[in-house]
Scaffold this motif. Structure first.
Motif, PDB file in Angstrom:
ATOM      1  N   GLY A   1       0.791  -1.228   0.000  1.00 46.64           N
ATOM      2  CA  GLY A   1       0.000   0.000   0.000  1.00 46.64           C
ATOM      3  C   GLY A   1       0.819   1.272   0.000  1.00 46.64           C
ATOM      4  O   GLY A   1       0.273   2.359   0.229  1.00 46.64           O
ATOM      5  N   TRP A   2       2.107   1.183  -0.307  1.00 43.58           N
ATOM      6  CA  TRP A   2       2.956   2.373  -0.314  1.00 43.58           C
ATOM      7  C   TRP A   2       2.817   3.155  -1.605  1.00 43.58           C
ATOM      8  O   TRP A   2       3.051   4.363  -1.630  1.00 43.58           O
ATOM      9  N   ILE A   3       2.494   2.460  -2.705  1.00 39.89           N
ATOM     10  CA  ILE A   3       2.300   3.120  -3.997  1.00 39.89           C
ATOM     11  C   ILE A   3       1.000   2.605  -4.604  1.00 39.89           C
ATOM     12  O   ILE A   3       0.462   1.576  -4.189  1.00 39.89           O
ATOM     13  N   ASP A   4       0.508   3.306  -5.602  1.00 41.64           N
ATOM     14  CA  ASP A   4      -0.812   3.051  -6.181  1.00 41.64           C
ATOM     15  C   ASP A   4      -0.776   1.838  -7.109  1.00 41.64           C
ATOM     16  O   ASP A   4      -0.008   1.795  -8.075  1.00 41.64           O
ATOM     17  N   ALA A   5      -1.641   0.871  -6.848  1.00 38.08           N
ATOM     18  CA  ALA A   5      -1.718  -0.336  -7.681  1.00 38.08           C
ATOM     19  C   ALA A   5      -2.089   0.005  -9.118  1.00 38.08           C
ATOM     20  O   ALA A   5      -1.574  -0.612 -10.061  1.00 38.08           O
ATOM     21  N   LYS A   6      -2.984   0.952  -9.307  1.00 38.61           N
ATOM     22  CA  LYS A   6      -3.427   1.294 -10.659  1.00 38.61           C
ATOM     23  C   LYS A   6      -2.274   1.851 -11.499  1.00 38.61           C
ATOM     24  O   LYS A   6      -2.196   1.608 -12.709  1.00 38.61           O
ATOM     25  N   ALA A   7      -1.393   2.613 -10.864  1.00 42.80           N
ATOM     26  CA  ALA A   7      -0.279   3.232 -11.586  1.00 42.80           C
ATOM     27  C   ALA A   7       0.904   2.288 -11.758  1.00 42.80           C
ATOM     28  O   ALA A   7       1.575   2.319 -12.802  1.00 42.80           O
ATOM     29  N   TYR A   8       1.166   1.465 -10.758  1.00 43.46           N
ATOM     30  CA  TYR A   8       2.401   0.688 -10.774  1.00 43.46           C
ATOM     31  C   TYR A   8       2.210  -0.816 -10.935  1.00 43.46           C
ATOM     32  O   TYR A   8       3.161  -1.526 -11.267  1.00 43.46           O
ATOM     33  N   GLY A   9       0.989  -1.317 -10.740  1.00 45.43           N
ATOM     34  CA  GLY A   9       0.760  -2.740 -10.957  1.00 45.43           C
ATOM     35  C   GLY A   9       1.081  -3.169 -12.377  1.00 45.43           C
ATOM     36  O   GLY A   9       1.783  -4.178 -12.592  1.00 45.43           O
ATOM     37  N   PRO A  10       0.616  -2.439 -13.404  1.00 46.84           N
ATOM     38  CA  PRO A  10       0.957  -2.812 -14.769  1.00 46.84           C
ATOM     39  C   PRO A  10       2.456  -2.768 -15.047  1.00 46.84           C
ATOM     40  O   PRO A  10       2.978  -3.585 -15.821  1.00 46.84           O
ATOM     41  N   VAL A  11       3.169  -1.844 -14.426  1.00 47.91           N
ATOM     42  CA  VAL A  11       4.619  -1.749 -14.598  1.00 47.91           C
ATOM     43  C   VAL A  11       5.288  -3.004 -14.043  1.00 47.91           C
ATOM     44  O   VAL A  11       6.197  -3.581 -14.664  1.00 47.91           O
ATOM     45  N   ALA A  12       4.837  -3.442 -12.877  1.00 48.24           N
ATOM     46  CA  ALA A  12       5.408  -4.642 -12.263  1.00 48.24           C
ATOM     47  C   ALA A  12       5.140  -5.872 -13.112  1.00 48.24           C
ATOM     48  O   ALA A  12       6.031  -6.720 -13.295  1.00 48.24           O
ATOM     49  N   LEU A  13       3.933  -6.005 -13.652  1.00 48.76           N
ATOM     50  CA  LEU A  13       3.634  -7.174 -14.480  1.00 48.76           C
ATOM     51  C   LEU A  13       4.426  -7.150 -15.786  1.00 48.76           C
ATOM     52  O   LEU A  13       4.890  -8.200 -16.256  1.00 48.76           O
ATOM     53  N   MET A  14       4.610  -5.980 -16.367  1.00 51.73           N
ATOM     54  CA  MET A  14       5.469  -5.890 -17.542  1.00 51.73           C
ATOM     55  C   MET A  14       6.886  -6.313 -17.198  1.00 51.73           C
ATOM     56  O   MET A  14       7.561  -7.013 -17.971  1.00 51.73           O
ATOM     57  N   GLY A  15       7.354  -5.880 -16.030  1.00 54.06           N
ATOM     58  CA  GLY A  15       8.683  -6.284 -15.585  1.00 54.06           C
ATOM     59  C   GLY A  15       8.796  -7.786 -15.453  1.00 54.06           C
ATOM     60  O   GLY A  15       9.811  -8.391 -15.844  1.00 54.06           O
TER      61      GLY A  15
END
Length: 482
Positions: free
Chosen positions: A377-391
């Motif tokens: 919960g430190w950063i927004d899932a909507k903004a960074y979840g897709p970045v993590a999955l791409m990674g």
């Protein structure tokens, strides 16, 4: 593949309209062209937790073969199995990687995270076997070393650390193992007594490592960790990870606030010298006598920095006075990193130089950290979840059938020119990639289980709750009303 899809689409349209496929031209009027499947180079979308585990399982099987937990006589190569047979000529059996290196401290932590995420005892057993061996042999070799006899360098690290590289990462993995035993996450068939004995055996090594970090490592006048190479009083961004997380975890293990305070102080003092706010990145090195201070944004070093913040925030008390400053720094760093992700999911060797190669270990570390920060919960899932999955898709593409990890930069010192970083070799046996890949996979499994990602209009979206539809395009609540 695209041609086959188009043919199938043509046939479908043709049959639906009652005409032959050859008579129907595909166009914007009769075909939803926006739903055509792109030809991604490394994969895209929401993976299954099962597929992620299959990937990290392959890596675990590979490293298990390459890191034998065995002692041998260095002259004869014969196995040494009894403590009374150990002497100065006894060494750890050589495999592809070193059991006591900082890279393997990272690996132990990654494997422990995989055990936590999957409950698969194979991950627990990997760490137990190697930690137990080191705990068993340390007292014996300590006596030999006290007689001024030279011993195997890989064993010397656990007896007499000479650098943060020798101490912090392995120490932190051992503290995590002890904490998992104490809070019930570590299951052992032999029960509570066996766990207590194992934890007690690790404690002398933990104390020795922490003593080195707190009292013996070279520092600047204000107490910041530093080295005497390549220049006098050089601060290495790597040393945030090599020293700081172990201190924070020691604070949790002992409930002694001095360790928390020192860990937080180090992060903020590193940031005072290394953080470049206009880039939202950390420079790799800072030399006290150098002016100006060049900024080379090496990928893996920035990985060590954000990984340090994740590790510390995991255990730093919620009311610690420096906690919010560290959270704020992590958020800024995450924003800077996300902006530089390549469209294939990787990050570059020099983060802001797209003419440098795409590197796997840094990509794996960022994948873990961004997924972990989302899950916490430190950063927004909507903004960074897709970045993590791409990674993760990028990382997964570099794991071959044997479980080897490709395109990992080898060990890297410090330079003050772009060529030094841009031309660092990569190698399948570079140890720096294996722990981060397992760690990333473990956190992606948690992300898939805890968050709500879904493809919507061909893009990965994260939602606050499960969206009850399998339609290709939908509103946030799953309903279709455009």
């Amino acid at each position: 593949m695209m041609k086959q899809r188009m043919i199938l689409l043509l046939l479908t349209i043709g049959m639906g309209c009652g005409v032959t496929a050859s008579a129907q031209q595909v166009n914007d009027h009769n075909t939803p062209l926006h739903l055509m499947q792109p030809e991604y180079q490394v994969g895209y979308g929401v993976p299954s937790a099962e597929s992620v585990k299959q990937t990290i399982d392959r890596v675990l099987r590979f490293i298990d073969k390459e890191t034998p937990a065995v002692l041998v006589d260095k002259t004869t190569g014969n196995t040494v199995s009894r403590p009374q047979d150990i002497n100065a000529g006894t060494q750890l059996k050589q495999g592809g990687f070193r059991l006591t290196s900082y890279e393997w401290g990272v690996t132990y932590s990654g494997v422990l995270a995989a055990y936590h995420a999957t409950g698969d005892n194979a991950y627990r057993d990997y760490v137990t076997k190697r930690h137990q061996l080191l705990a068993d042999i340390a007292p014996v070799f300590q006596k030999i070393y006290a007689t001024n006899k030279a011993i195997d360098g890989n064993i010397r690290r656990i007896i007499d650390p000479h650098a943060l590289d020798d101490a912090g990462a392995v120490c932190c993995s051992m503290i995590k193992a002890v904490m998992m035993m104490e809070d019930g996450r570590w299951k052992m068939e032999d029960g509570r007594r066996k766990k207590a004995e194992f934890a007690a055996a690790l404690r002398p090594m933990i104390d020795r490592y922490v003593d080195y970090i707190m009292h013996r490592e070279h520092r600047l006048d204000d107490g910041t960790f530093a080295r005497l190479r390549p220049q006098k009083n050089t601060v290495w961004l790597d040393d945030m990870f090599m020293g700081v997380p172990a201190l924070a975890y020691m604070g949790r293990l002992t409930n002694d606030t001095k360790y928390y305070n020192e860990a937080a102080r180090q992060i903020l003092q590193f940031a005072n010298r290394m953080w470049v706010p206009e880039e939202q990145l950390f420079r790799h090195g800072w030399v006290e006598a150098m002016q100006p201070h060049p900024a080379f944004f090496w990928g893996r070093a920035n990985g060590w920095a954000i990984l340090t913040m994740c590790e510390v925030l995991d255990v730093l008390p919620s009311d610690h006075p420096q906690r919010q400053a560290i959270v704020d720094l992590l958020r800024k760093h995450a924003e800077g990193l996300a902006r530089l992700q390549h469209h294939n999911g990787f990050w570059h060797q020099l983060l802001n130089r797209s003419d440098t190669y795409l590197e796997t270990s840094a990509t794996a570390i960022y994948t873990y950290c961004l997924a972990h920060a989302v899950n916490r919960g430190w950063i927004d899932a909507k903004a960074y979840g897709p970045v993590a999955l791409m990674g993760w898709h990028a990382v997964e593409s570099q794991v071959n059938g044997k479980g080897q990890v490709a395109n990992v930069c080898v060990g890297t010192g410090m330079g003050f020119d772009a060529a030094f970083y841009a031309y660092r070799p990569v190698h399948l046996m570079a140890a720096h990639g294996y722990g981060p890949v397992i760690w990333a996979g473990a956190e992606i499994i948690l992300l898939l289980n805890q968050q709500h990602p879904k493809l919507n209009d061909s893009s990965v979206q994260f939602y606050d709750e499960e969206v009850p539809t399998n339609q290709p395009i939908f509103n946030y609540d799953g309903k279709i009303r455009f």
